[in-house]
Design a protein around this motif. Sequence first.
Motif, mmCIF file in Angstrom:
data_model
loop_
_atom_site.group_PDB
_atom_site.id
_atom_site.type_symbol
_atom_site.label_atom_id
_atom_site.label_comp_id
_atom_site.label_asym_id
_atom_site.label_seq_id
_atom_site.Cartn_x
_atom_site.Cartn_y
_atom_site.Cartn_z
ATOM 1 N N GLU A 270 -43.555 -47.367 101.001
ATOM 2 C CA GLU A 270 -44.053 -47.535 102.364
ATOM 3 C C GLU A 270 -45.476 -48.089 102.384
ATOM 4 O O GLU A 270 -46.287 -47.744 103.247
ATOM 5 N N GLY A 271 -45.805 -48.892 101.393
ATOM 6 C CA GLY A 271 -47.114 -49.552 101.356
ATOM 7 C C GLY A 271 -48.281 -48.631 101.058
ATOM 8 O O GLY A 271 -49.427 -49.048 101.137
ATOM 9 N N LEU A 272 -48.043 -47.371 100.708
ATOM 10 C CA LEU A 272 -49.143 -46.413 100.594
ATOM 11 C C LEU A 272 -49.145 -45.642 99.272
ATOM 12 O O LEU A 272 -50.165 -45.544 98.605
ATOM 13 N N GLY A 273 -48.042 -45.052 98.947
ATOM 14 C CA GLY A 273 -47.977 -44.209 97.742
ATOM 15 C C GLY A 273 -47.597 -45.063 96.531
ATOM 16 O O GLY A 273 -46.545 -45.693 96.499
ATOM 17 N N VAL A 274 -48.466 -45.076 95.537
ATOM 18 C CA VAL A 274 -48.257 -45.969 94.396
ATOM 19 C C VAL A 274 -47.683 -45.186 93.205
ATOM 20 O O VAL A 274 -48.228 -44.154 92.799
ATOM 21 N N HIS A 275 -46.578 -45.713 92.672
ATOM 22 C CA HIS A 275 -45.902 -45.110 91.517
ATOM 23 C C HIS A 275 -46.399 -45.757 90.221
ATOM 24 O O HIS A 275 -46.899 -46.873 90.240
ATOM 25 N N ARG A 276 -46.201 -45.057 89.096
ATOM 26 C CA ARG A 276 -46.738 -45.558 87.824
ATOM 27 C C ARG A 276 -45.947 -46.775 87.320
ATOM 28 O O ARG A 276 -46.496 -47.817 87.045
ATOM 29 N N TYR A 277 -44.642 -46.624 87.144
ATOM 30 C CA TYR A 277 -43.810 -47.737 86.698
ATOM 31 C C TYR A 277 -42.369 -47.381 87.033
ATOM 32 O O TYR A 277 -42.030 -46.215 87.259
ATOM 33 N N ARG A 278 -41.547 -48.406 87.086
ATOM 34 C CA ARG A 278 -40.209 -48.258 87.653
ATOM 35 C C ARG A 278 -39.353 -47.228 86.907
ATOM 36 O O ARG A 278 -38.595 -46.490 87.508
ATOM 37 N N SER A 279 -39.445 -47.170 85.586
ATOM 38 C CA SER A 279 -38.543 -46.273 84.846
ATOM 39 C C SER A 279 -39.196 -44.913 84.561
ATOM 40 O O SER A 279 -38.738 -44.166 83.706
ATOM 41 N N ASP A 280 -40.256 -44.592 85.300
ATOM 42 C CA ASP A 280 -40.956 -43.307 85.117
ATOM 43 C C ASP A 280 -40.024 -42.147 85.500
ATOM 44 O O ASP A 280 -39.382 -42.187 86.551
ATOM 45 N N THR A 281 -40.010 -41.128 84.643
ATOM 46 C CA THR A 281 -39.198 -39.952 84.977
ATOM 47 C C THR A 281 -40.032 -38.663 84.998
ATOM 48 O O THR A 281 -39.511 -37.590 85.294
ATOM 49 N N TYR A 282 -41.332 -38.750 84.673
ATOM 50 C CA TYR A 282 -42.183 -37.550 84.636
ATOM 51 C C TYR A 282 -42.267 -36.966 86.051
ATOM 52 O O TYR A 282 -42.698 -37.640 86.981
ATOM 53 N N TYR A 283 -41.843 -35.734 86.201
ATOM 54 C CA TYR A 283 -41.731 -35.104 87.526
ATOM 55 C C TYR A 283 -41.022 -36.047 88.517
ATOM 56 O O TYR A 283 -41.367 -36.111 89.698
ATOM 57 N N GLY A 284 -40.056 -36.806 87.990
ATOM 58 C CA GLY A 284 -39.246 -37.670 88.854
ATOM 59 C C GLY A 284 -39.879 -39.012 89.182
ATOM 60 O O GLY A 284 -39.296 -39.825 89.888
#
Length: 381
Positions: A270-284
């Motif tokens: 939603e343009g706001l919350g940034v994830h680390r990388y696409r295949s990240d599974t740490y805490y989902g």
Amino acid sequence: PQRGDSMTGPGSGTPRDLVAGSLQVIGSGQAPTGAFIAGPTFSQYGYSWLRDGSFIAEGLDLVGQTEASARFHQWVARVVLASTEGMERARATAREGGIPKVEDYLHCRYSADGSPADVDWPTFQLDGPGIWLWSLDNHVRHGGQLDAGLDAAVDDVARYLADLWATPCADAWEEYDEHVHTSTLGAIAAGLSAALAIRPPLASVDAVNHARDALDARMSVVDGAFTKWSGTSEVDASLLWLAAPYRYLDPGEPRFAATLRRIEDELISEGLGVHRYRSDTYYGGGAWPVLSSAYARVLIRRGGPGDLSRARSVMGWIEAQADEHGHLPEQVPDHAFAPDRIDEWRTLWGESARPLLWSHAAYLALRAELDAVSEVSGRVA
Ligand code: BGC
């Protein structure tokens, strides 16, 4: 809309409270030795990381808390100066193409007393020493003082990184230690540039310059954009740091601009919350406030149409992640990339770390930069 209007999430305090609360969280998480405990209430994070601490020190410097950041830098200098013999051996090993030994290299995390943390987790990470040099330079620019111990530590770390930069090591997320990570190379490049700016280590200026140029050429690029490492097409949001906060690259630099487009397309909810990388599974693989802060700071530096208002919205999103105690987490499970992988971590270690000192510092840094640009645009208007 005013900053903070978007605080409709679980957060309860006003943004002003979150500034004061963040300073309190960081202050009480700083050990008497100067070390910052990454996540004082999280079982795995009772240590001081060079990476977290250096980012925390930057946030403190930006809000004028230079005394606390100075104590952290002194702590790092003591850790480095206690490690110089091992670092020399690590340099020799790296020059011969080997992987330095655990008893020789600088660790990514230490106990508050400066002893290496006793954990079963990758400890060899070269971004931390680079981020430390960069943060120390920032500290000096904010009036921080150097002394003989800091000078010596800068020399040691710069020469160490100039020899070790091409050695595979775990990345900023403490993973994949068989690769040379592009984001880590960026941290080292920023750190070597900072070392030259702080006080040219006369014996090694050429080596530092040479390493900085060589490692820039080694940064992995696919279709014009940086990737996590050479041999993958995956992008990683820690690459944001190359432009903000490091200022190693301008947001408009072609490789960075292309990377930013990919991060916006693939890693932002939603343009706001940034994830680390696409295949990240740490805490989902949820969204990380520290990365959202970096994204907003990139937008401020780019300064294109809509960038400032987007940066303000991102700050509102971070504010909304504070709980009723005003504590910010390491990550939030919103739009988790791998929701079915959250529970295994909760079962292992409980909820994701909260408070995380680095998240609070990232908030302070963003807030300070937004306040500064708002003041300038207010004066112009
Ligand atoms: C993160 C690191 C961080 C550490 C302590 C890890 O899970 O991946 O970037 O240094 O936690 O906060």
